[in-house]
Write a protein that holds these residues in place. Structure first.
Motif, PDB file in Angstrom:
ATOM      1  N   CYS A 195       3.170  -5.365  -9.809  1.00  0.00           N
ATOM      2  CA  CYS A 195       4.096  -6.119  -8.954  1.00  0.00           C
ATOM      3  C   CYS A 195       3.495  -7.456  -8.532  1.00  0.00           C
ATOM      4  CB  CYS A 195       4.472  -5.292  -7.727  1.00  0.00           C
ATOM      5  SG  CYS A 195       5.572  -3.899  -8.063  1.00  0.00           S
ATOM      6  N   ALA A 196       2.198  -7.466  -8.233  1.00  0.00           N
ATOM      7  CA  ALA A 196       1.550  -8.717  -7.837  1.00  0.00           C
ATOM      8  C   ALA A 196       1.575  -9.724  -8.980  1.00  0.00           C
ATOM      9  CB  ALA A 196       0.120  -8.441  -7.394  1.00  0.00           C
ATOM     10  N   CYS A 199       5.199 -10.937  -9.493  1.00  0.00           N
ATOM     11  CA  CYS A 199       5.571 -11.885  -8.435  1.00  0.00           C
ATOM     12  C   CYS A 199       4.921 -13.246  -8.676  1.00  0.00           C
ATOM     13  CB  CYS A 199       5.159 -11.336  -7.067  1.00  0.00           C
ATOM     14  SG  CYS A 199       6.194 -10.002  -6.442  1.00  0.00           S
ATOM     15  N   ALA A 206       6.657 -11.347  -2.123  1.00  0.00           N
ATOM     16  CA  ALA A 206       6.377  -9.911  -2.025  1.00  0.00           C
ATOM     17  C   ALA A 206       7.456  -9.176  -1.235  1.00  0.00           C
ATOM     18  CB  ALA A 206       5.011  -9.700  -1.367  1.00  0.00           C
ATOM     19  N   ILE A 209      10.598  -6.933  -3.065  1.00  0.00           N
ATOM     20  CA  ILE A 209      10.361  -5.722  -3.848  1.00  0.00           C
ATOM     21  C   ILE A 209      11.182  -4.615  -3.217  1.00  0.00           C
ATOM     22  CG2 ILE A 209       8.657  -4.055  -4.678  1.00  0.00           C
ATOM     23  CD1 ILE A 209       6.527  -6.239  -4.383  1.00  0.00           C
ATOM     24  N   ARG A 232       4.616  -3.904  -0.421  1.00  0.00           N
ATOM     25  CA  ARG A 232       4.815  -5.338  -0.165  1.00  0.00           C
ATOM     26  C   ARG A 232       3.581  -5.958   0.474  1.00  0.00           C
ATOM     27  NH1 ARG A 232      10.207  -3.438   2.363  1.00  0.00           N
ATOM     28  NH2 ARG A 232      11.637  -3.423   0.569  1.00  0.00           N
ATOM     29  N   VAL A 235       0.812  -6.264  -2.165  1.00  0.00           N
ATOM     30  CA  VAL A 235       1.109  -7.341  -3.106  1.00  0.00           C
ATOM     31  C   VAL A 235       0.898  -8.698  -2.437  1.00  0.00           C
ATOM     32  CG1 VAL A 235       2.969  -8.458  -4.409  1.00  0.00           C
ATOM     33  CG2 VAL A 235       2.665  -5.976  -4.539  1.00  0.00           C
ATOM     34  N   ALA A 236       1.343  -8.824  -1.195  1.00  0.00           N
ATOM     35  CA  ALA A 236       1.144 -10.081  -0.468  1.00  0.00           C
ATOM     36  C   ALA A 236      -0.339 -10.406  -0.325  1.00  0.00           C
ATOM     37  CB  ALA A 236       1.792  -9.991   0.923  1.00  0.00           C
TER      38      ALA A 236
END
Length: 240
Positions: A195-196, A199, A206, A209, A232, A235-236
């Motif tokens: 996901c990171a 993004c 983030a 999602i 989230r 990922v952030a």
């Protein structure tokens, strides 16, 4: 995915160049790709790569096996390309039984099973999802062309994973059913890095999602939906 554990649709694919049948070779660039090709990419090496990416303030490309690598069938018709970037990621679970085989070989076999289900059972042109994440943390491309688009970061292929979102959301299937159990750590860690990186490539915040159940009446992705705030945040952190 929807529950019960009837083999509902899942998602994955390989790189298309120009036409529906032209598939780019191999996996991704660098030594990690070589490790995946031989099936020896260890959890330790993945964790090390992830920590290095975090320290550098950027997300390195994770190992993602393309369709040719896991033995995908060609699409039954050309895959549509959306000429804009996706604006979100949607997390799914496959609702398949929770296998204790965490190997790369099983991840590839699972990708083939998903594609067969989607093409032969659902009548779709290819796997519905863009990418798949195995219980062992192995990532594979779902629908053909998804990996090529991700690496270039400007377009996406039309998916078939969530009604109303297939031309604007990247769908990631996580193998297993998580209605009352948590996913393995390897799957979770792989999902965070995937996901990171996605993004980063597409400029998706983030905060964008989501889970399948945010857009449909379904239990999918089970307890992974409860962990979306945690996802989230993680990922952030990678994105800085």
């Amino acid at each position: 995915m929807n529950v019960p554990v009837s083999r509902r649709s899942v998602l994955r694919g390989a790189v298309l160049l120009g036409t529906a049948g032209a598939i780019a070779p191999a996996l991704l660039d660098g030594p990690a790709a070589s490790a995946a090709t031989t099936g020896r990419a260890s959890t330790t090496s993945r964790a090390s790569a992830a920590s290095q990416a975090f320290a550098a303030g950027r997300v390195d490309q994770p190992v993602i096996a393309n369709c040719a690598t896991w033995g995908a069938r060609p699409p039954s018709s050309p895959v549509g390309v959306v000429g804009s970037r996706p604006n979100k990621i949607i997390v799914h679970h496959t609702a398949f039984p929770n296998s204790t085989d965490y190997s790369l070989a099983h991840a590839y076999a699972n990708s083939r099973e998903i594609q067969n289900l989607h093409m032969d059972g659902n009548g779709w042109l290819d796997s519905g999802q863009h990418f798949t994440n195995s219980r062992g943390g192995h990532l594979t491309e779902g629908r053909h062309g998804s990996l090529y688009a991700l690496l270039h970061g400007q377009t996406m292929v039309q998916g078939a994973h969530c009604v109303g979102q297939n031309s604007q959301a990247i769908g990631i299937e996580n193998d297993g059913i998580y209605v009352d159990v948590q996913p393995p750590r390897a799957l979770w860690d792989s999902l965070v890095v995937f996901c990171a990186f996605t993004c980063q490539q597409y400029g998706i915040p983030a905060s964008q999602i989501y889970g399948h159940k945010d857009f449909a009446s379904t239990q999918c992705p089970g307890l992974l939906h409860d962990r979306l705030p945690e996802l989230r945040t993680a990922v952030a952190g990678y994105l800085g």
